[in-house]
Write a protein that holds these residues in place. Structure first.
Motif, PDB file in Angstrom:
ATOM      1  N   VAL A 143     -43.799   0.062  -6.023  1.00 56.38           N
ATOM      2  CA  VAL A 143     -43.440   0.732  -4.255  1.00 56.38           C
ATOM      3  C   VAL A 143     -43.167   1.735  -3.938  1.00 56.38           C
ATOM      4  CG1 VAL A 143     -40.996   0.359  -2.991  1.00 56.38           C
ATOM      5  CG2 VAL A 143     -40.709  -1.297  -4.751  1.00 56.38           C
ATOM      6  N   PHE A 144     -43.467   2.607  -4.870  1.00 56.21           N
ATOM      7  CA  PHE A 144     -44.293   4.038  -4.418  1.00 56.21           C
ATOM      8  C   PHE A 144     -45.285   3.959  -4.017  1.00 56.21           C
ATOM      9  CE2 PHE A 144     -40.231   7.039  -6.689  1.00 56.21           C
ATOM     10  CZ  PHE A 144     -39.297   6.482  -5.946  1.00 56.21           C
ATOM     11  N   ASP A 145     -45.912   2.902  -5.114  1.00 57.80           N
ATOM     12  CA  ASP A 145     -47.899   3.140  -4.379  1.00 57.80           C
ATOM     13  C   ASP A 145     -47.918   2.190  -3.256  1.00 57.80           C
ATOM     14  OD1 ASP A 145     -50.539   3.951  -5.486  1.00 57.80           O
ATOM     15  OD2 ASP A 145     -50.698   1.705  -5.118  1.00 57.80           O
ATOM     16  N   SER A 146     -47.133   1.916  -3.023  1.00 57.89           N
ATOM     17  CA  SER A 146     -47.316   0.993  -1.603  1.00 57.89           C
ATOM     18  C   SER A 146     -47.409   1.846  -0.619  1.00 57.89           C
ATOM     19  CB  SER A 146     -47.127  -0.088  -1.383  1.00 57.89           C
ATOM     20  OG  SER A 146     -46.722  -0.848  -0.769  1.00 57.89           O
ATOM     21  N   LEU A 147     -45.887   2.555  -0.922  1.00 58.18           N
ATOM     22  CA  LEU A 147     -45.331   3.990  -0.155  1.00 58.18           C
ATOM     23  C   LEU A 147     -46.121   4.879   0.280  1.00 58.18           C
ATOM     24  CD1 LEU A 147     -42.730   4.656   2.315  1.00 58.18           C
ATOM     25  CD2 LEU A 147     -41.422   5.788   0.307  1.00 58.18           C
ATOM     26  N   ILE A 187     -32.425   1.511  -4.845  1.00 53.91           N
ATOM     27  CA  ILE A 187     -31.563   3.491  -4.645  1.00 53.91           C
ATOM     28  C   ILE A 187     -33.021   4.166  -4.974  1.00 53.91           C
ATOM     29  CG2 ILE A 187     -30.456   5.055  -6.449  1.00 53.91           C
ATOM     30  CD1 ILE A 187     -29.216   2.805  -5.724  1.00 53.91           C
ATOM     31  N   ALA A 188     -33.908   4.171  -5.491  1.00 58.06           N
ATOM     32  CA  ALA A 188     -34.806   4.719  -5.020  1.00 58.06           C
ATOM     33  C   ALA A 188     -36.033   4.682  -4.068  1.00 58.06           C
ATOM     34  CB  ALA A 188     -35.912   4.822  -6.502  1.00 58.06           C
ATOM     35  N   THR A 189     -35.764   4.169  -3.787  1.00 54.39           N
ATOM     36  CA  THR A 189     -37.286   4.334  -1.829  1.00 54.39           C
ATOM     37  C   THR A 189     -35.418   4.548  -1.328  1.00 54.39           C
ATOM     38  OG1 THR A 189     -37.891   1.804  -3.179  1.00 54.39           O
ATOM     39  CG2 THR A 189     -38.413   2.582  -0.256  1.00 54.39           C
ATOM     40  N   PRO A 190     -34.624   4.256  -0.531  1.00 51.13           N
ATOM     41  CA  PRO A 190     -33.589   4.411  -0.184  1.00 51.13           C
ATOM     42  C   PRO A 190     -33.841   6.293   0.142  1.00 51.13           C
ATOM     43  CG  PRO A 190     -33.293   2.290  -0.243  1.00 51.13           C
ATOM     44  CD  PRO A 190     -34.298   3.143  -1.100  1.00 51.13           C
ATOM     45  N   LEU A 191     -33.634   6.564  -1.439  1.00 51.41           N
ATOM     46  CA  LEU A 191     -33.076   7.574  -1.852  1.00 51.41           C
ATOM     47  C   LEU A 191     -34.867   8.504  -1.139  1.00 51.41           C
ATOM     48  CD1 LEU A 191     -31.574  10.084  -2.867  1.00 51.41           C
ATOM     49  CD2 LEU A 191     -32.351  10.014  -4.522  1.00 51.41           C
ATOM     50  N   VAL A 192     -36.200   8.111  -1.035  1.00 47.77           N
ATOM     51  CA  VAL A 192     -37.327   8.547  -1.210  1.00 47.77           C
ATOM     52  C   VAL A 192     -37.435   8.871   1.063  1.00 47.77           C
ATOM     53  CG1 VAL A 192     -39.349   8.723  -0.888  1.00 47.77           C
ATOM     54  CG2 VAL A 192     -38.294   8.047  -2.699  1.00 47.77           C
ATOM     55  N   ALA A 193     -36.925   8.090   1.557  1.00 47.24           N
ATOM     56  CA  ALA A 193     -36.411   7.544   2.672  1.00 47.24           C
ATOM     57  C   ALA A 193     -35.603   8.716   3.596  1.00 47.24           C
ATOM     58  CB  ALA A 193     -36.447   6.462   3.101  1.00 47.24           C
ATOM     59  N   ALA A 217     -35.815  11.313  -7.197  1.00 43.96           N
ATOM     60  CA  ALA A 217     -36.013   9.425  -6.758  1.00 43.96           C
ATOM     61  C   ALA A 217     -36.175   9.166  -7.712  1.00 43.96           C
ATOM     62  CB  ALA A 217     -36.232   8.658  -5.402  1.00 43.96           C
ATOM     63  N   ALA A 218     -37.126   8.765  -8.545  1.00 44.68           N
ATOM     64  CA  ALA A 218     -37.014   8.339 -10.022  1.00 44.68           C
ATOM     65  C   ALA A 218     -36.466   8.797 -11.024  1.00 44.68           C
ATOM     66  CB  ALA A 218     -38.599   8.195 -10.228  1.00 44.68           C
ATOM     67  N   LEU A 219     -35.847   9.711 -10.923  1.00 39.02           N
ATOM     68  CA  LEU A 219     -35.057  10.386 -12.424  1.00 39.02           C
ATOM     69  C   LEU A 219     -33.695  10.573 -11.504  1.00 39.02           C
ATOM     70  CD1 LEU A 219     -34.604  12.576 -14.353  1.00 39.02           C
ATOM     71  CD2 LEU A 219     -34.488  14.142 -12.798  1.00 39.02           C
ATOM     72  N   VAL A 220     -33.146  10.359 -10.022  1.00 40.53           N
ATOM     73  CA  VAL A 220     -31.692   9.927 -10.003  1.00 40.53           C
ATOM     74  C   VAL A 220     -31.705   7.979 -10.801  1.00 40.53           C
ATOM     75  CG1 VAL A 220     -30.565   9.210  -8.374  1.00 40.53           C
ATOM     76  CG2 VAL A 220     -31.304  11.547  -8.543  1.00 40.53           C
ATOM     77  N   ALA A 221     -32.620   7.327 -10.363  1.00 40.35           N
ATOM     78  CA  ALA A 221     -32.778   5.729 -10.583  1.00 40.35           C
ATOM     79  C   ALA A 221     -32.736   5.854 -11.766  1.00 40.35           C
ATOM     80  CB  ALA A 221     -34.077   5.006 -10.383  1.00 40.35           C
ATOM     81  N   LEU A 222     -33.583   6.444 -12.545  1.00 39.91           N
ATOM     82  CA  LEU A 222     -33.839   6.607 -14.358  1.00 39.91           C
ATOM     83  C   LEU A 222     -31.921   6.445 -15.077  1.00 39.91           C
ATOM     84  CD1 LEU A 222     -36.694   7.804 -15.110  1.00 39.91           C
ATOM     85  CD2 LEU A 222     -36.083   4.894 -15.168  1.00 39.91           C
ATOM     86  N   ILE A 223     -31.121   8.213 -14.526  1.00 41.46           N
ATOM     87  CA  ILE A 223     -30.256   8.204 -14.600  1.00 41.46           C
ATOM     88  C   ILE A 223     -29.229   6.902 -14.295  1.00 41.46           C
ATOM     89  CG2 ILE A 223     -28.198   9.876 -14.472  1.00 41.46           C
ATOM     90  CD1 ILE A 223     -30.658  12.268 -14.462  1.00 41.46           C
ATOM     91  N   TRP A 259     -42.585  15.556  -5.440  1.00 41.45           N
ATOM     92  CA  TRP A 259     -41.730  15.755  -5.486  1.00 41.45           C
ATOM     93  C   TRP A 259     -40.100  15.060  -5.293  1.00 41.45           C
ATOM     94  CZ3 TRP A 259     -37.256  17.342  -3.534  1.00 41.45           C
ATOM     95  CH2 TRP A 259     -37.169  18.047  -2.532  1.00 41.45           C
ATOM     96  N   ARG A 260     -40.261  14.115  -4.188  1.00 42.53           N
ATOM     97  CA  ARG A 260     -39.682  13.868  -4.194  1.00 42.53           C
ATOM     98  C   ARG A 260     -39.567  12.387  -4.696  1.00 42.53           C
ATOM     99  NH1 ARG A 260     -41.745  16.421  -0.117  1.00 42.53           N
ATOM    100  NH2 ARG A 260     -40.662  17.836   1.284  1.00 42.53           N
ATOM    101  N   MET A 261     -40.718  11.573  -4.600  1.00 42.70           N
ATOM    102  CA  MET A 261     -40.404  10.468  -5.522  1.00 42.70           C
ATOM    103  C   MET A 261     -39.969  10.899  -7.009  1.00 42.70           C
ATOM    104  SD  MET A 261     -43.296   8.525  -3.941  1.00 42.70           S
ATOM    105  CE  MET A 261     -43.579   8.304  -1.810  1.00 42.70           C
ATOM    106  N   ALA A 262     -40.410  11.942  -7.061  1.00 46.98           N
ATOM    107  CA  ALA A 262     -40.259  12.082  -8.512  1.00 46.98           C
ATOM    108  C   ALA A 262     -38.136  12.266  -9.153  1.00 46.98           C
ATOM    109  CB  ALA A 262     -40.413  13.613  -8.783  1.00 46.98           C
TER     110      ALA A 262
END
Length: 369
Positions: A211-215, A293-299, A166-172, A161-164
């Motif tokens: 990026v998420f898949d690699s992470l 945005i997305a990956t730093p937010l996940v971190a 982060a991805a939603l924030v990036a899309l917005i 859910w954290r990646m979800a």
């Protein structure tokens, strides 16, 4: 191997890297500034909604010598409404007037033909009712909302859910920037614009998922080691896919730039602007958001977990211990400068050579005293 390919290989292996995660506050600040600018543009200027959304009439003329400014004046005088005029590649004009019914459309067409010294039959009129425009707008919002919900559900299942989030924030973030640019530039918003928005959201999501898949792969059993924090691995994931993201973005932007600057600019095909601008801005914003945005937010979200906090504490403690041991080793050898004052005492002459092993029977040069 090319220089760019060699750079990508070195980034993937971790030989070199850039600290994207460590500088995330800078990226957050840049994104907030751009987003505020976009929101101000939307609030002050608003969107130039096309006929398909607000209803009205579109008059398309045959080839004419009348300029765009003259046509705008004629259309405003004939209809009493502000008109948007575009020069077509055929030499004709596309005159768009909002808020017009069928009766007024016929009268406006006749007046335009008279002012432009044209046969009324050479002007084609298309009328769009306001109810149709409202229906199109509602369908666009529904499609966007459904897309967002499906994205969150898929990412929550495939990753977490954290990646979800982060991805939603990036899309917005991408949508806000793109619509803000539309407001600032004043380009017309048409159904093509909506198609462009949905297209760039899919592209942005693809870049983020890479990026998420690699992470996800690199963080398996992360708590069983004490070498890297979650942010360290997230930063390595970004660096490992950086060249790939740049390459795909550049390749995607080149044909879109051709549509926007050559087709819409030099050739005057104004109908290409509505979709090409959304694609151009959205593709660039999507590449930016997936990295900055997305990956730093996940971190940030992951390192708020207790187990990740404990892991970070262990990693930092181990690094501090290693640094202390290195300092002690340097002090025993002679300090970081290798000064003679800090050197240990040596028995025998100071210019005496170090012991050597010759044929397995070597003896120290010099005698012990």
């Amino acid at each position: 191997m090319s220089k760019l390919g060699n750079l990508g290989a070195r980034l993937h292996r971790g030989e070199i890297s850039y600290d994207f995660i460590g500088k995330r506050k800078i990226w957050y600040g840049v994104s907030i500034l751009i987003t505020i600018t976009a929101i101000v543009g939307l609030a002050v200027r608003g969107l130039n909604m096309g006929i398909d959304f607000q209803g009205g009439a579109v008059f398309t003329t045959s080839k004419t010598s009348v300029s765009v400014n003259q046509a705008e004046t004629y259309a405003a005088q004939a209809s009493g409404h502000e008109a948007v005029v575009q020069k077509l590649g055929t030499g004709g004009l596309r005159i768009q007037i909002a808020g017009m019914d069928t009766a007024k459309s016929d009268a406006t067409k006749t007046a335009l033909a008279k002012d432009m010294k044209m046969d009324p039959e050479s002007i084609n009129a298309d009328l769009v009712g306001p109810s149709w425009g409202d229906e199109i707008a509602n369908k666009a919002w529904e499609g966007l909302a459904i897309f967002m919900v499906l994205v969150v559900i898929y990412l929550a299942i495939a990753f977490e859910w954290r990646m979800a989030v982060a991805a939603l924030v990036a899309l917005i973030h991408d949508i806000t920037i793109t619509t803000g640019i539309y407001a600032l530039v004043g380009f017309e918003v048409t159904p093509g614009t909506v198609i462009g928005l949905l297209t760039i959201l899919g592209y942005s999501l693809y870049d983020t998922v890479v990026v998420f898949d690699s992470l996800k792969e690199q963080t398996k059993d992360i708590t069983k080691q004490t070498r890297f924090t979650y942010s360290d691995i997230a930063n390595h994931s970004i660096n490992g896919t950086l060249v790939r993201s740049v390459n795909t973005t550049v390749v995607a932007l080149l044909p879109v730039a051709g549509l926007l600057f050559i087709g819409g600019g030099f050739l005057g095909a104004g109908t290409l602007n509505d979709i090409s601008l959304s694609l151009f801005v959205g593709l660039a914003a999507g590449a930016y958001s997936s990295i900055f945005i997305a990956t730093p937010l996940v971190a940030d979200l992951k390192e708020a977990e207790p187990q990740m906090k404990a892991l970070k504490k262990r990693v930092l403690a181990k690094r501090a211990q290693a640094a202390a041991e290195d300092e002690m080793a340097e002090a025993r050898v002679g300090g970081p400068e290798g000064s003679d004052d800090a050197a240990p005492a040596v028995v025998g002459p100071r210019n005496q050579s170090a012991p050597r092993n010759r044929g397995g029977r070597g003896r120290p040069s010099g005698k012990r005293r």
